[in-house]
Design a protein around this motif. Structure first.
Motif, PDB file in Angstrom:
ATOM      1  N   GLY A 154       2.721  10.966 -35.265  1.00 57.62           N
ATOM      2  CA  GLY A 154       3.795   9.757 -35.187  1.00 57.62           C
ATOM      3  C   GLY A 154       4.226   9.373 -36.487  1.00 57.62           C
ATOM      4  O   GLY A 154       5.161   8.406 -36.663  1.00 57.62           O
ATOM      5  N   LEU A 155       3.471   9.663 -37.659  1.00 53.59           N
ATOM      6  CA  LEU A 155       4.064   9.195 -38.826  1.00 53.59           C
ATOM      7  C   LEU A 155       5.334   9.964 -39.335  1.00 53.59           C
ATOM      8  O   LEU A 155       5.596  10.995 -38.789  1.00 53.59           O
ATOM      9  N   LYS A 156       6.335   9.010 -39.683  1.00 56.49           N
ATOM     10  CA  LYS A 156       7.715   9.566 -40.207  1.00 56.49           C
ATOM     11  C   LYS A 156       7.736   9.397 -41.827  1.00 56.49           C
ATOM     12  O   LYS A 156       8.638  10.382 -42.230  1.00 56.49           O
ATOM     13  N   THR A 284       1.080   8.132 -47.552  1.00 58.24           N
ATOM     14  CA  THR A 284       1.967   6.959 -46.820  1.00 58.24           C
ATOM     15  C   THR A 284       1.570   5.831 -47.014  1.00 58.24           C
ATOM     16  O   THR A 284       0.612   5.475 -47.244  1.00 58.24           O
ATOM     17  N   LEU A 324      -0.303   3.782 -39.087  1.00 51.09           N
ATOM     18  CA  LEU A 324       0.610   3.560 -37.603  1.00 51.09           C
ATOM     19  C   LEU A 324       0.624   2.199 -37.342  1.00 51.09           C
ATOM     20  O   LEU A 324       1.830   1.618 -37.237  1.00 51.09           O
ATOM     21  N   GLN A 327       2.576   0.192 -40.365  1.00 52.87           N
ATOM     22  CA  GLN A 327       3.831   0.379 -40.168  1.00 52.87           C
ATOM     23  C   GLN A 327       4.590   0.189 -38.960  1.00 52.87           C
ATOM     24  O   GLN A 327       6.031   0.269 -38.660  1.00 52.87           O
ATOM     25  N   LYS A 328       3.903  -0.376 -38.114  1.00 57.78           N
ATOM     26  CA  LYS A 328       4.361  -0.700 -36.867  1.00 57.78           C
ATOM     27  C   LYS A 328       5.055   0.370 -35.927  1.00 57.78           C
ATOM     28  O   LYS A 328       6.222   0.035 -35.429  1.00 57.78           O
ATOM     29  N   VAL A 329       4.603   1.528 -35.969  1.00 63.98           N
ATOM     30  CA  VAL A 329       5.128   2.813 -35.371  1.00 63.98           C
ATOM     31  C   VAL A 329       4.836   2.391 -33.888  1.00 63.98           C
ATOM     32  O   VAL A 329       3.531   2.436 -33.582  1.00 63.98           O
ATOM     33  N   TYR A 330       5.615   2.816 -32.986  1.00 61.57           N
ATOM     34  CA  TYR A 330       5.283   2.801 -31.556  1.00 61.57           C
ATOM     35  C   TYR A 330       4.303   3.707 -31.177  1.00 61.57           C
ATOM     36  O   TYR A 330       4.638   4.956 -31.524  1.00 61.57           O
TER      37      TYR A 330
END
Length: 419
Positions: A154-156, A284, A324, A327-330
């Motif tokens: 899920g990391l971008k 990251t 995650l 970074q507030k990744v859903y």
């Protein structure tokens, strides 16, 4: 001792519902990437003999290991690393197999004060090892797999820095620095201690161009143009080969469409004695440690009796989870779609509805409090459950939709046919 019974030791933790759900999903996604790339999973024991990890004194300090004794007085350790057990397995259980060998693993490791676990003493690593080849293609494949795995978490926004241990070794040969200065220089470069570096090079008879290059090592970071620039300064066969090898890997990564994720870092000098070629680390924002680390380690497998080049990497699952979150990744979180409760005359039908809806992929919880529909509504809303299916008898149900506040009466057939 009883005063500690409700606590966990420093550096280990309980992983509760939500985090455990997220962690397992990350592991499953990574596992799927590994399988699709041809890396099949093996599992090694949590307990190993200390001797397994003491064959390479440069890899893991004994002070970092959890040690104790078995009944025969032999020293055991909680595995502090997963690459070394894989090397043991490859050299003993797969020594007659066709090469290259591809292994993957996901498991917990244990170390004191381990930065790879974000200062946790127990942490989970997922990784692959590719054994039997020493080519730019094999190193590139491992880096490609690493980037694919990071994307699957899920990391971008992440970056993989690629260095070359052989370049540093070759450069030190060219400068003629005495051996006792080489390791000192490596540590100073790692700390970006420019004053200390200058003190050493000024003590030695090094050409001005090479002296400038050595002092510039911590800044040799960027695209393939860094390699172009350095090649104009060095002349040693060892050094030029290392740079060319690195360039060929970068060309493959570019062909794979992964150029945006990678950078060259010729000042990366970690694990100089353990690694034997290309090394890399993934970063990251949101965590202060690399979430990914790996590289070539051609001298490890032969310490278990089988000479074999190798390369691999590991991802710190706990660090990825921290990244995650920060970074507030859903990420998908655990949730129950519906609570099924029933009257006595509808019990058999209620079990059938549960089974059918679960087959459809829904998460269904059965009400076993048997305290009535009002108590069931209170319970479901407190748990964040989406709604209630109240089975009245073998034909009729009430559907409580908490999102809209509606209560609909439908037949069992209509319920199971609805999308």
């Amino acid at each position: 001792m009883t005063k500690w019974k409700i606590y966990t030791p420093d550096g280990v933790q309980d992983i509760l519902f939500e985090d455990c759900y997220i962690k397992r999903n990350i592991e499953d996604n990574i596992r799927e990437v590994f399988r699709k790339c041809g890396y099949f999973e093996i599992e090694t024991p949590t307990l190993e003999f200390y001797d397994t990890f003491s064959i390479d004194e440069d890899s893991i300090p004994q002070e970092a290991m959890f040690k104790f004794f078995d009944q025969q007085g032999r020293i055991l350790v909680l595995r502090p690393d997963l690459t070394i057990p894989v090397a043991r397995v490859a050299a003993t259980k797969y020594k007659d197999s066709e090469y290259p060998l591809r292994f993957s693993y996901i498991g917990n490791t244990f170390r004191y004060n381990e930065s790879g676990g974000g200062r946790q003493k127990e942490f989970t690593q997922a990784g692959v090892e590719l054994l039997g080849l020493k080519t730019p293609e094999s190193d590139a494949e491992v880096i490609v797999t690493a980037i694919s795995a990071l994307k699957a978490t899920g990391l971008k926004n992440f970056q993989v820095d690629i260095g070359q241990v052989d370049f540093f070794k070759g450069l030190m040969e060219e400068t003629g620095l005495p051996m006792h200065y080489v390791d000192q220089m490596r540590q100073l470069i790692d700390r970006k201690d420019f004053i200390g570096m200058e003190e050493i090079v000024n003590r030695c008879n090094i050409s001005p161009n090479l002296k400038e290059l050595v002092l510039d090592l911590p800044r040799l970071f960027g695209t393939v143009e860094v390699i172009d620039r350095v090649e104009k300064t060095v002349s040693g066969q060892h050094t030029l080969y290392a740079l060319d090898y690195l360039r060929r890997i970068l060309e493959i990564l570019e062909d794979c469409g992964l150029k945006e994720y990678v950078s060259v870092d010729l000042g990366m000098v970690q694990g100089l004695n353990y690694y034997t070629g290309v090394i890399f680390r993934g970063f990251t924002h949101g965590v202060g440690f690399p979430v990914l680390s790996g590289g070539r380690y051609d001298n490890l497998v032969e310490k278990f009796g089988e000479r074999c080049p190798a390369t691999g990497f590991s991802i710190g699952i706990n660090l990825v989870m921290s990244a995650l979150e920060r970074q507030k990744v859903y990420v998908e979180k655990p949730a129950v779609d519906s609570l099924v409760c029933y009257r006595r005359e509808g019990r058999k039908t209620a079990f059938g509805i549960c089974e059918e809806l679960r087959k459809q992929g829904l998460v269904i919880e059965m009400d076993i409090n048997m305290a009535g529909i009002d108590k069931a509504c209170t319970y479901a809303q407190a748990k964040g459950i989406g709604g209630i299916i109240h089975v009245l008898d073998n034909e009729n149900v009430e559907v409580y939709n908490f999102e809209t506040g509606e209560v609909l009466k439908v037949s069992v057939g209509e319920l199971l046919q609805s999308p």
